[in-house]
Design an enzyme around this catalytic site. Sequence first.
Site, mmCIF file in Angstrom:
data_model
loop_
_atom_site.group_PDB
_atom_site.id
_atom_site.type_symbol
_atom_site.label_atom_id
_atom_site.label_comp_id
_atom_site.label_asym_id
_atom_site.label_seq_id
_atom_site.Cartn_x
_atom_site.Cartn_y
_atom_site.Cartn_z
ATOM 1 N NE ARG A 12 -3.022 -2.414 3.089
ATOM 2 C CZ ARG A 12 -3.717 -2.824 4.228
ATOM 3 N NH1 ARG A 12 -4.020 -1.927 4.933
ATOM 4 N NH2 ARG A 12 -3.951 -4.078 4.591
ATOM 5 C CG ASP A 40 -5.159 -3.222 -1.083
ATOM 6 O OD1 ASP A 40 -4.733 -4.460 -1.476
ATOM 7 O OD2 ASP A 40 -4.710 -2.448 -0.475
ATOM 8 C CE LYS A 114 -8.008 -6.102 -0.158
ATOM 9 N NZ LYS A 114 -7.072 -7.439 0.277
HETATM 10 O O1 G3P Z 1 -1.291 -8.395 -1.547
HETATM 11 C C1 G3P Z 1 -0.792 -8.613 -0.363
HETATM 12 C C2 G3P Z 1 -1.552 -8.236 0.900
HETATM 13 O O2 G3P Z 1 -1.916 -6.705 0.524
HETATM 14 C C3 G3P Z 1 -2.821 -8.859 1.126
HETATM 15 O O3 G3P Z 1 -3.287 -8.677 2.090
HETATM 16 O O4 G3P Z 1 -5.350 -7.111 3.174
HETATM 17 O O5 G3P Z 1 -3.204 -6.189 3.220
HETATM 18 O O6 G3P Z 1 -4.689 -6.491 1.058
HETATM 19 P P1 G3P Z 1 -4.221 -6.916 2.395
HETATM 20 MG MG MG Z 2 -3.464 -5.960 -0.446
#
Ligand code: G3P
Ligand code: MG
Length: 243
Positions: A12, A40, A114
Amino acid sequence: MQTQHPIIIGHRGAAGEAPENTLASFALALEQGAEGIELDVHLTKDGEIVVCHDPSVDRTTNGSGLIMNQSWGDLKALDAGLWFSEAYTGERIPLLREVFELVPRGLLINVEVKHAYEGRMEKALLAFLRESGRLEDVVISSFDHKVIQRLKQQEPEAKVGLLYAANLINHAAYAKQLGVDVHSLHPYHHGIEHEDVAAATSAGLATYPYTVNEIADYKRLITFGVTGIITDYPARLKALLKA
Ligand code: G3P
Ligand code: MG
């Protein structure tokens, strides 16, 4: 012995030190030496692809409600920096397009899908990526492996990766089972072992474990020979790799 260093992928952006999934966070990751970023995506009411982790804006902005119920015009007025620190007041939820403009060509952009939005996300994302001419730089990943399978079937040039948390019996064999060419494994970092990484590498799969923030974990994964490490602290990993 492992000689090839893994690439640094800013989770992120540099989510440990800046408000996640904002242009400031991605800029900081690049400044700190990240060779790739993870982000994301969600779809707005009017079909724009925006960069945000949660389906709603409640946690990371001064607004509320689901992204799918709001237009880009509504969302761009929200502050996405203040919740993290006053220093980041004025940061916005970015469009995917804006992040692409910020990240130089040749660096890895890991787009994590997502939600499928009944197939509308796949359509919008592939249209955007084809138009961008940057399919080569992008790895699309998701916890929804059917989305990944459909994306690859619709666009054979797309690189796709599997996100998952389980320590599978045979990670590489699972990827083969999809029946499409999978580029990479994106396992939870405690859910993969040395021999799994070796088997994945032999099968031609890249490995990008998430989300790794502790020095001891960096060291373990470097020894495993992973292709890249997804981290909230690109500078911390950079310092270790330099040393
Ligand atoms: O893409 C790796 C990681 O970002 C997956 O989990 O919840 O941080 O999006 P999350
Ligand atoms: Mg992620």
